[in-house]
Design a protein around this motif. Structure first.
Motif, PDB file in Angstrom:
ATOM      1  N   ASP A  76       0.855  -1.195   0.000  1.00 43.48           N
ATOM      2  CA  ASP A  76       0.000   0.000   0.000  1.00 43.48           C
ATOM      3  C   ASP A  76       0.885   1.237   0.000  1.00 43.48           C
ATOM      4  OD1 ASP A  76      -2.093   1.739   0.104  1.00 43.48           O
ATOM      5  OD2 ASP A  76      -2.638   1.339   2.197  1.00 43.48           O
ATOM      6  N   LYS A  77       1.339   1.593  -1.178  1.00 40.10           N
ATOM      7  CA  LYS A  77       2.235   2.731  -1.343  1.00 40.10           C
ATOM      8  C   LYS A  77       1.735   3.619  -2.464  1.00 40.10           C
ATOM      9  CE  LYS A  77       6.187  -0.184  -0.015  1.00 40.10           C
ATOM     10  NZ  LYS A  77       6.295   0.286   1.373  1.00 40.10           N
ATOM     11  N   GLY A  78       2.211   4.853  -2.467  1.00 33.82           N
ATOM     12  CA  GLY A  78       1.830   5.792  -3.503  1.00 33.82           C
ATOM     13  C   GLY A  78       2.454   5.461  -4.837  1.00 33.82           C
ATOM     14  N   LEU A  79       1.934   6.092  -5.878  1.00 36.37           N
ATOM     15  CA  LEU A  79       2.434   5.806  -7.226  1.00 36.37           C
ATOM     16  C   LEU A  79       3.891   6.201  -7.398  1.00 36.37           C
ATOM     17  CD1 LEU A  79      -0.558   6.743  -9.562  1.00 36.37           C
ATOM     18  CD2 LEU A  79       0.532   4.518  -9.308  1.00 36.37           C
ATOM     19  N   GLY A  80       4.331   7.220  -6.671  1.00 34.68           N
ATOM     20  CA  GLY A  80       5.728   7.612  -6.769  1.00 34.68           C
ATOM     21  C   GLY A  80       6.657   6.499  -6.307  1.00 34.68           C
ATOM     22  N   LEU A  81       6.319   5.854  -5.189  1.00 35.59           N
ATOM     23  CA  LEU A  81       7.131   4.756  -4.680  1.00 35.59           C
ATOM     24  C   LEU A  81       6.995   3.513  -5.558  1.00 35.59           C
ATOM     25  CD1 LEU A  81       6.533   5.119  -0.824  1.00 35.59           C
ATOM     26  CD2 LEU A  81       8.496   5.881  -2.169  1.00 35.59           C
ATOM     27  N   GLN A  82       5.798   3.293  -6.099  1.00 40.11           N
ATOM     28  CA  GLN A  82       5.611   2.151  -6.990  1.00 40.11           C
ATOM     29  C   GLN A  82       6.484   2.284  -8.240  1.00 40.11           C
ATOM     30  OE1 GLN A  82       3.753  -0.387  -6.121  1.00 40.11           O
ATOM     31  NE2 GLN A  82       2.172   0.307  -4.717  1.00 40.11           N
ATOM     32  N   ILE A  83       6.489   3.478  -8.820  1.00 38.17           N
ATOM     33  CA  ILE A  83       7.303   3.716 -10.015  1.00 38.17           C
ATOM     34  C   ILE A  83       8.783   3.643  -9.687  1.00 38.17           C
ATOM     35  CG2 ILE A  83       7.962   5.496 -11.694  1.00 38.17           C
ATOM     36  CD1 ILE A  83       5.033   6.303 -11.811  1.00 38.17           C
ATOM     37  N   ALA A 148      12.374 -10.878 -12.219  1.00 34.33           N
ATOM     38  CA  ALA A 148      11.922  -9.683 -12.937  1.00 34.33           C
ATOM     39  C   ALA A 148      13.096  -8.965 -13.591  1.00 34.33           C
ATOM     40  CB  ALA A 148      11.193  -8.743 -11.981  1.00 34.33           C
ATOM     41  N   ILE A 149      14.224  -8.892 -12.885  1.00 33.29           N
ATOM     42  CA  ILE A 149      15.413  -8.249 -13.448  1.00 33.29           C
ATOM     43  C   ILE A 149      15.924  -9.028 -14.649  1.00 33.29           C
ATOM     44  CG2 ILE A 149      17.828  -7.672 -12.979  1.00 33.29           C
ATOM     45  CD1 ILE A 149      16.985  -7.023 -10.111  1.00 33.29           C
ATOM     46  N   PHE A 150      15.872 -10.359 -14.572  1.00 34.14           N
ATOM     47  CA  PHE A 150      16.312 -11.178 -15.702  1.00 34.14           C
ATOM     48  C   PHE A 150      15.436 -10.937 -16.928  1.00 34.14           C
ATOM     49  CE2 PHE A 150      15.832 -15.041 -18.254  1.00 34.14           C
ATOM     50  CZ  PHE A 150      17.146 -15.236 -18.660  1.00 34.14           C
ATOM     51  N   VAL A 151      14.123 -10.811 -16.713  1.00 25.16           N
ATOM     52  CA  VAL A 151      13.222 -10.543 -17.836  1.00 25.16           C
ATOM     53  C   VAL A 151      13.595  -9.226 -18.510  1.00 25.16           C
ATOM     54  CG1 VAL A 151      10.831 -10.012 -18.463  1.00 25.16           C
ATOM     55  CG2 VAL A 151      11.328 -11.932 -16.938  1.00 25.16           C
ATOM     56  N   ILE A 152      13.917  -8.209 -17.715  1.00 28.26           N
ATOM     57  CA  ILE A 152      14.344  -6.932 -18.294  1.00 28.26           C
ATOM     58  C   ILE A 152      15.626  -7.117 -19.089  1.00 28.26           C
ATOM     59  CG2 ILE A 152      15.099  -4.592 -17.750  1.00 28.26           C
ATOM     60  CD1 ILE A 152      13.435  -4.840 -15.170  1.00 28.26           C
ATOM     61  N   GLY A 225       4.228  -9.968  -8.656  1.00 28.45           N
ATOM     62  CA  GLY A 225       3.724  -9.296  -7.466  1.00 28.45           C
ATOM     63  C   GLY A 225       4.757  -8.387  -6.825  1.00 28.45           C
ATOM     64  N   GLY A 226       4.481  -7.964  -5.594  1.00 33.22           N
ATOM     65  CA  GLY A 226       5.368  -7.064  -4.876  1.00 33.22           C
ATOM     66  C   GLY A 226       5.107  -5.616  -5.222  1.00 33.22           C
ATOM     67  N   VAL A 227       5.957  -4.742  -4.699  1.00 25.60           N
ATOM     68  CA  VAL A 227       5.810  -3.320  -4.962  1.00 25.60           C
ATOM     69  C   VAL A 227       6.305  -3.008  -6.364  1.00 25.60           C
ATOM     70  CG1 VAL A 227       6.478  -1.006  -4.228  1.00 25.60           C
ATOM     71  CG2 VAL A 227       6.106  -2.789  -2.520  1.00 25.60           C
ATOM     72  N   GLY A 228       5.532  -2.270  -7.118  1.00 28.77           N
ATOM     73  CA  GLY A 228       5.885  -1.915  -8.484  1.00 28.77           C
ATOM     74  C   GLY A 228       4.645  -1.464  -9.229  1.00 28.77           C
ATOM     75  N   ILE A 229       4.838  -0.680 -10.272  1.00 23.05           N
ATOM     76  CA  ILE A 229       3.703  -0.110 -10.989  1.00 23.05           C
ATOM     77  C   ILE A 229       2.884  -1.182 -11.691  1.00 23.05           C
ATOM     78  CG2 ILE A 229       5.018   0.337 -13.089  1.00 23.05           C
ATOM     79  CD1 ILE A 229       2.267   2.557 -11.513  1.00 23.05           C
ATOM     80  N   GLY A 230       3.537  -2.267 -12.129  1.00 22.53           N
ATOM     81  CA  GLY A 230       2.788  -3.350 -12.775  1.00 22.53           C
ATOM     82  C   GLY A 230       1.851  -4.033 -11.812  1.00 22.53           C
ATOM     83  N   PHE A 231       2.347  -4.361 -10.627  1.00 23.87           N
ATOM     84  CA  PHE A 231       1.486  -4.994  -9.614  1.00 23.87           C
ATOM     85  C   PHE A 231       0.388  -4.038  -9.167  1.00 23.87           C
ATOM     86  CE2 PHE A 231       0.441  -5.756  -5.136  1.00 23.87           C
ATOM     87  CZ  PHE A 231      -0.094  -7.041  -5.244  1.00 23.87           C
ATOM     88  N   PHE A 232       0.707  -2.737  -9.078  1.00 23.60           N
ATOM     89  CA  PHE A 232      -0.303  -1.747  -8.700  1.00 23.60           C
ATOM     90  C   PHE A 232      -1.467  -1.766  -9.685  1.00 23.60           C
ATOM     91  CE2 PHE A 232      -2.190   2.442  -9.106  1.00 23.60           C
ATOM     92  CZ  PHE A 232      -2.464   2.786  -7.788  1.00 23.60           C
ATOM     93  N   ILE A 233      -1.155  -1.824 -10.979  1.00 22.86           N
ATOM     94  CA  ILE A 233      -2.216  -1.854 -11.993  1.00 22.86           C
ATOM     95  C   ILE A 233      -3.042  -3.124 -11.877  1.00 22.86           C
ATOM     96  CG2 ILE A 233      -2.628  -1.989 -14.491  1.00 22.86           C
ATOM     97  CD1 ILE A 233      -0.195  -0.177 -14.870  1.00 22.86           C
ATOM     98  N   TRP A 234      -2.383  -4.261 -11.694  1.00 25.31           N
ATOM     99  CA  TRP A 234      -3.095  -5.531 -11.600  1.00 25.31           C
ATOM    100  C   TRP A 234      -3.951  -5.595 -10.337  1.00 25.31           C
ATOM    101  CZ3 TRP A 234      -4.586  -8.785 -14.960  1.00 25.31           C
ATOM    102  CH2 TRP A 234      -4.988 -10.077 -14.605  1.00 25.31           C
ATOM    103  N   ASP A 235      -3.415  -5.084  -9.238  1.00 22.66           N
ATOM    104  CA  ASP A 235      -4.173  -5.070  -7.983  1.00 22.66           C
ATOM    105  C   ASP A 235      -5.378  -4.145  -8.092  1.00 22.66           C
ATOM    106  OD1 ASP A 235      -4.398  -5.760  -5.055  1.00 22.66           O
ATOM    107  OD2 ASP A 235      -4.112  -3.595  -4.864  1.00 22.66           O
ATOM    108  N   ALA A 236      -5.213  -3.009  -8.754  1.00 28.63           N
ATOM    109  CA  ALA A 236      -6.333  -2.092  -8.946  1.00 28.63           C
ATOM    110  C   ALA A 236      -7.406  -2.719  -9.829  1.00 28.63           C
ATOM    111  CB  ALA A 236      -5.844  -0.776  -9.559  1.00 28.63           C
TER     112      ALA A 236
END
Length: 276
Positions: A76-83, A148-152, A225-236
């Motif tokens: 439960d973090k703001g978009l700034g921290l997620q990004i 996730a880092i490997f995928v990048i 999952g975890g903290v990140g903008i992708g998980f934020f979108i999926w959770d929303a």
């Protein structure tokens, strides 16, 4: 006879230059206004499937817009921290891809045997979708963060390798002949001819790679999952918070643009003007 230094005449300043700059700003703003008006009209019915711009603004103003760095613990973090969390993963994966990709590209571009052996393999691997690598990464690494880092890494390395290889192979034969005439050492040839001539191609690969990295991390985070903008979108999405998804997509697009412009800025520092 005295030397007379000739100074070029001063360039005439265009008194209407500010109008051209104003138009460049005004036109996209006008297009954005039209899009927002059309969006508002299409989503103003009694039961719209998507929220209107005004609804998005009302539902996300507090705290996502005015306080993007709030931290209530967990995810439960703001978009700034997620990004920021997503950018951290991108920075690690993309940096590794840049180092390995440039080194491999130079090696393949300068060695015909390596090119013949590896280029067909790379051409096959680069067509694999980024998320198809995620199960392999999870099975091998057993943790979501390095996966996730490997995928990048695996997503962004191919354009870097390919463009670097092309850049090395496009070095004019005249340059090679000059290096032989001057009897340059391999080190001098690398730093004075090979690398400078390849820099424009390298940065083209880096710009493509950073865009693919940002696309890949958003998709990967939806699954790991975890903290990140992708998980934020999926959770929303799972919580039917469509306004938050739309706001997050806007942020994703802005950050992607800034990343591309950052690489372009670095390119402007290293690429000579005549090679652009």
């Amino acid at each position: 006879m005295a030397n007379i230094a000739l100074t070029p005449p001063k360039a005439r300043r265009n008194p209407w230059g500010f109008l051209l700059t104003f138009k460049k700003v005004l036109r996209p703003l006008a297009a954005l206004a039209v899009i927002l008006v059309v969006w508002q009209l299409l989503c103003s019915g009694p039961n719209p499937n998507l929220p209107s711009p005004w609804t998005v603004l009302q539902e996300t103003w507090d705290p996502l817009i005015i306080n993007p760095f709030f931290d209530n613990g967990g995810t439960d973090k703001g978009l700034g921290l997620q990004i920021f969390a997503s950018l951290t993963r991108v920075a690690v994966g993309f940096t590794l891809a840049a180092i390995v990709g440039i080194a491999l590209g130079i090696l393949i571009g300068t060695t015909r045997v390596m090119y013949d052996a590896l280029d067909p393999i790379f051409q096959v691997l680069r067509t694999i979708p980024p998320l198809a690598w995620l199960p392999i990464a999870l099975a091998a690494l057993r943790e979501s963060e390095p996966s996730a880092i490997f995928v990048i890494f695996i997503t962004s390395i191919w354009p870097i390798i390919i463009n670097t290889t092309v850049g090395v192979q496009q070095i004019p034969q005249d340059y090679r002949n000059v290096s032989r005439v001057l009897k340059l050492s391999k080190t001098d040839y690398f730093f004075n001819i090979l690398f400078p001539a390849s820099v424009p191609y390298i940065f083209t690969g880096l710009r493509i790679g950073i865009g693919l990295s940002w696309l890949a991390i958003v998709a990967a985070e939806m699954l790991v999952g975890g903290v990140g903008i992708g998980f934020f979108i999926w959770d929303a999405y799972n919580s039917s918070r469509m306004s938050e998804i739309i706001l997050a997509l806007i942020y994703v697009g802005i950050v992607g643009l800034l990343l591309d412009r950052f690489i372009a800025f670095l390119a402007s520092l290293f690429v000579p003007a005549e090679q652009k």
